[in-house]
Design a protein around this motif. Structure first.
Motif, short mmCIF file in Angstrom:
data_model
loop_
_atom_site.label_atom_id
_atom_site.label_comp_id
_atom_site.label_asym_id
_atom_site.label_seq_id
_atom_site.Cartn_x
_atom_site.Cartn_y
_atom_site.Cartn_z
N ARG A 194 0.60 10.04 -1.09
CA ARG A 194 0.13 9.75 -2.92
C ARG A 194 -0.68 10.77 -3.50
O ARG A 194 -0.96 11.20 -4.09
CB ARG A 194 -1.55 9.44 -2.08
CG ARG A 194 -2.00 7.48 -1.34
CD ARG A 194 -3.10 6.93 -1.05
NE ARG A 194 -3.39 6.04 -0.21
CZ ARG A 194 -4.11 5.49 0.25
NH1 ARG A 194 -5.20 6.36 0.45
NH2 ARG A 194 -4.07 4.41 1.10
N GLU A 216 0.70 -1.24 -0.09
CA GLU A 216 -0.24 0.41 -0.04
C GLU A 216 0.94 1.65 0.29
O GLU A 216 2.14 1.15 0.51
CB GLU A 216 -1.07 0.22 1.38
CG GLU A 216 -1.72 1.85 1.57
CD GLU A 216 -2.16 1.59 2.68
OE1 GLU A 216 -3.29 2.31 2.86
OE2 GLU A 216 -2.49 0.36 3.14
N ILE A 217 1.04 2.55 -0.53
CA ILE A 217 1.13 3.84 -0.70
C ILE A 217 0.81 4.00 0.61
O ILE A 217 -0.36 4.68 0.65
CB ILE A 217 1.92 4.42 -1.85
CG1 ILE A 217 1.57 3.37 -3.09
CG2 ILE A 217 1.71 5.48 -2.00
CD1 ILE A 217 0.92 4.47 -4.52
N GLU A 246 -5.86 4.95 -6.22
CA GLU A 246 -6.18 4.70 -4.93
C GLU A 246 -5.36 3.15 -4.08
O GLU A 246 -5.25 2.86 -5.21
CB GLU A 246 -8.09 3.61 -5.42
CG GLU A 246 -9.39 5.03 -5.59
CD GLU A 246 -9.74 4.31 -5.65
OE1 GLU A 246 -10.31 3.47 -5.50
OE2 GLU A 246 -11.04 5.83 -6.48
N SER A 247 -5.09 3.92 -3.77
CA SER A 247 -4.39 2.35 -3.14
C SER A 247 -4.54 1.88 -1.06
O SER A 247 -5.08 3.61 -0.34
CB SER A 247 -3.20 2.84 -2.86
OG SER A 247 -1.85 1.51 -2.24
N ASP A 248 -4.79 0.79 -0.91
CA ASP A 248 -5.59 0.16 0.51
C ASP A 248 -3.90 -1.12 0.46
O ASP A 248 -3.12 -1.22 -0.29
CB ASP A 248 -6.95 -0.17 0.29
CG ASP A 248 -6.75 -1.02 -0.60
OD1 ASP A 248 -6.59 -2.18 -1.60
OD2 ASP A 248 -8.10 -1.33 -1.03
N THR A 254 -3.83 -1.60 -4.76
CA THR A 254 -3.72 -0.05 -5.63
C THR A 254 -3.06 0.32 -7.12
O THR A 254 -3.38 -1.04 -7.76
CB THR A 254 -1.72 -0.28 -5.43
OG1 THR A 254 -1.50 -0.06 -3.46
CG2 THR A 254 -1.36 1.22 -5.57
#
Length: 749
Positions: free
Chosen positions: A690, A684-685, A726-728, A732
């Motif tokens: 971000r 994740e970022i 979007e990243s989780d 990503t």
């Protein structure tokens, strides 16, 4: 016996008989009147209670019925009043009274029908309630026995005393001499006429002595009574006129007070004044609040003759300046000018005229002088109300014209005023501000964080300004507001709300400064790229030339040495190539560019890229998966630049997954735009990185330049598109969104 003795005897007998008869007759009339009055009072009471009783069936409000019963006087106080429904159930009033023959069928009962009473009630009088053909119930009024008993007793007494009086009179007449009776016959006839109401009767007396004195006394008494009667008639006539004037004033005031419209009040007043004064022409002239000139506010249909205008103008000005009633007569026209005075100031003039030369009567003048101040006050109040309504509308227009959200609250955080833009900015929906407080408003704001921050900011400011001495306290604060269309930046300005010198509350202004912030950010970006441009030019000039020399010398040395030295020369040469690449990328970032558009199929462009990165992905253990629709429209892009933008994202994803993974590449097409999605299952970022990840020279890699994603965003923006991230913890995803059409890349960047 002497004549004097006879006169005394006859006088005594006549006094006894006459006074007794008058007493009996008066008492009898009183009793008979009492009985009739009871019936009449019951009938009157039943008639006036019809409409309030019907209203009671509609709304259950007995206030008017209670007031009618409470204000009864005289014989009406003894009456029993009860309101029944259609089934003879008592709804209101005195206790239920059951007639001996029972309750009749209401459908057959007519107004005024009587029933036998029970107990202390002699009779019941019924008044059915029929509204629009529907039988609601009836009003029953009971007459007690005591009044009829008094009537019967009075009748018996009247009969007995009448008989006794007759006997005494006849005995006295027999006992007295007929000669004396003859002399008194004329006086007796006069007395009878006087008793019947003929107060002009006079007795002609030719005798002397006591009979003449008696006749003269009677004549004087008759003249006195006649004069008194005339005075009473005149007094009653004046009282009736005054009562009529008061009633007309009441009606005029009531009708005028039912409306707050200025023009309607003036029309009603003029119409009433014109009707009651029998005038054919009328006008109300008021002073203009701004120009101070007299201007007609309302006029009757029939206008004043043109030849009378000079007299009209002079009298009108004199009436307004002097504040006094003025009458004028010219040819066959009578005119009257009445000043309209309120608060000791002349507000205008009521003008009336009629087509005769007899002028206006004293009664009309008194009436007009009486109603003029009342009407002036109502007109002044209506004018003030109209002016207030105009100012209120101006305030609403001003509030509606303000692009910022604005509201004012009192010290209890209850809304005083607000504009519609406040609801639009905060997306509070159809929230009603009437009687509402700040907390309830904040509960309707979708962005809960912003709502909590706004409520706390205003409440803290209220505590601050009411805790300190009054001074110039202003607060400015910036907050983020999430709405349906995205994120906004709003500026909250708070200032005290003053009432004279006292603080009443707080005025809050919410400005949407999102565009301003975007412009500031664009200016910062522009300045940053300008600095980078100057830096790139310097780097290209100062670094590239030495790098060329270093590269040449290292290549010569590498050819002449062996072993570890040759390996070292190769490493140095690789670093020289890397520095050249950094300089090239830097120049690519800052160099003004134009996209050369042509219709392309993004599937072909991405497939070419996959051939380039296939081996790099295989070495890192990364699997490339594509998901392209069968039917994909072409899009106008610069193929080489778009290829570079997508390549930078692919390489970043491969380099981020050191332990291998998967990259999903997809395309989706809609009517207005085309989207390229590049997703990986790498780490994740973090949220704080971000936004900065697209900034030039920002990198988290030890050997990275920090220019790859910055170049990607610049290329996409050159095409008029945008890049989303979007990243989780699981996925990503980068999305490149491009518009259909040929609108992209037509200007230098």
């Amino acid at each position: 016996r002497s004549l004097q003795g006879k006169f005394i005897l006859i006088f005594i007998a006549l006094v006894i008989v006459t006074n007794g008869l008058f007493a009996v007759v008066g008492f009898s009339r009183e009793n008979i009147y009492t009985a009739n009055e009871a019936v009449e009072a019951a009938t009157f009471l039943g008639n006036i209670m019809q409409r309030p009783a019907a209203a009671y069936f509609d709304n259950g409000n007995s206030e008017i019925l209670d007031r009618i019963v409470a204000y009864r006087t005289g014989i009406a106080v003894q009456l029993k009043v009860t309101l029944y429904d259609a089934n003879w159930w008592r709804l209101w009033g005195d206790e239920t009274r059951i007639p001996p023959e029972g309750f009749p069928d209401l459908r057959r009962v007519k107004s005024g029908d009587q029933l036998n009473g029970s107990g202390i009630i002699n009779r019941e009088i019924l008044f059915p309630l029929n509204v629009a053909g529907r039988l609601l119930g009836t009003i029953a009024i009971g007459i007690p026995h005591v009044d009829l008993l008094r009537m019967r007793n009075t009748g018996s007494e009247f009969t007995l005393i009448l008989i006794l009086g007759c006997i005494i009179g006849m005995s006295s007449a027999i006992l007295l001499s007929r000669s004396l009776l003859e002399k008194l016959e004329q006086l007796t006839d006069a007395i009878e006429s006087f008793g019947k109401g003929d107060y002009s009767v006079q007795v002609a007396s030719t005798d002397t002595g006591e009979i003449k004195d008696l006749a003269d006394s009677f004549n004087r008494m008759a003249l006195t009574v006649q004069e008194t009667f005339r005075e009473n008639l005149q007094r009653n006539r004046i009282i009736d006129e005054k009562l009529q004037e008061l009633w007309e004033i009441y009606e005029l005031t009531r009708n005028m007070s039912l409306s707050v419209e200025f023009g309607v009040i003036l029309e009603k007043f003029l119409e009433k004044a014109q009707t009651l004064s029998f005038s054919c022409c009328g006008q109300i002239v008021l002073q203009n609040r701004y120009s101070q000139k007299l201007e007609p506010a309302v006029s009757s249909e029939q206008l004043l003759n043109v030849v009378h205008h000079e007299v009209y103008e002079n009298a009108l000005n004199s009436c307004f300046l002097d504040g006094a009633l003025i009458e004028a007569e010219i040819e066959s026209c009578s005119m009257i000018f009445v000043p309209l005075i309120a608060a000791n100031r002349v507000k205008g003039v009521l003008f009336l005229s009629k087509n005769d030369r007899h002028g206006y009567s004293d009664g009309v003048r008194r009436f007009l002088e009486t109603i003029a101040p009342v009407a002036a006050s109502l007109i002044e109040n209506a004018a003030l109300y109209e002016e207030l309504a105009i100012w209120n509308q101006h305030m609403k227009n001003i509030l509606a014209s303000i692009n910022s959200g604005l509201f004012a609250v009192d010290r209890k955080a209850q809304f005083i005023v607000n504009n519609e833009q406040l609801r639009n900015i905060t997306e509070a929906g159809d929230f009603s501000f009437i009687g509402a407080g700040l907390k309830s408003f904040c509960e309707h704001i979708p962005d809960r964080n912003f709502a909590a921050e706004l409520s706390a900011t205003v409440e803290n400011y209220l505590n601050l300004i009411f805790a300190k001495e009054p001074e110039e306290l202003r607060v400015c604060k910036e907050l983020e507001l999430n709405v349906k269309t995205g994120k906004r930046v709003v500026e909250i300005l708070l200032t005290p709300l003053y009432s004279n010198s006292d603080i009443r509350g707080v005025v809050t202004v919410i400005n949407d400064i999102s565009e301003q912030k975007n412009r500031e950010q664009q200016m910062i970006e522009t300045e940053k790229w300008a600095v980078l441009g100057r830096l790139a030019a310097s780097v290209a000039h100062e670094i590239r030339n030495p790098l060329v020399a270093i590269q040449s010398l290292v290549e010569i040395i590498g050819d002449e040495v062996q072993g570890d030295l040759k390996e070292h020369a190769r490493v140095v040469l690789g670093e020289v190539h890397r520095l050249n690449r950094v300089v090239a990328e830097l120049l690519s970032m800052v160099r003004p560019e134009m996209a050369h558009l042509r219709k392309c199929n993004l599937k072909d462009i991405i497939n070419e890229l996959l051939l380039l990165v296939r081996h790099e992905a295989a070495r890192s253990g990364v699997k490339l998966v594509v998901n392209f629709p069968d039917d994909l429209r072409q899009v106008s892009v610069d193929a080489e630049k778009i290829k570079q933008a997508i390549l930078n994202i692919l390489l970043n994803g491969i380099q981020a997954m050191k332990d291998g993974g998967q990259i999903d590449i997809g395309l989706s097409d809609s009517e207005s735009r085309l989207q390229v999605s590049i997703a990986n299952n790498g780490p994740e970022i973090p949220p704080d990185l971000r936004e900065r990840i697209f900034e030039p020279f920002f990198t988290t890699k030890a050997s990275g330049t920090g220019l790859g994603l910055a170049i990607t965003r610049k290329i996409v923006e050159l095409h008029g598109g945008l890049v989303e991230l979007e990243s989780d913890a699981v996925r990503t995803e980068f999305r490149i969104i491009l518009s259909h059409g040929d609108v992209n890349g037509q200007a230098d960047r």
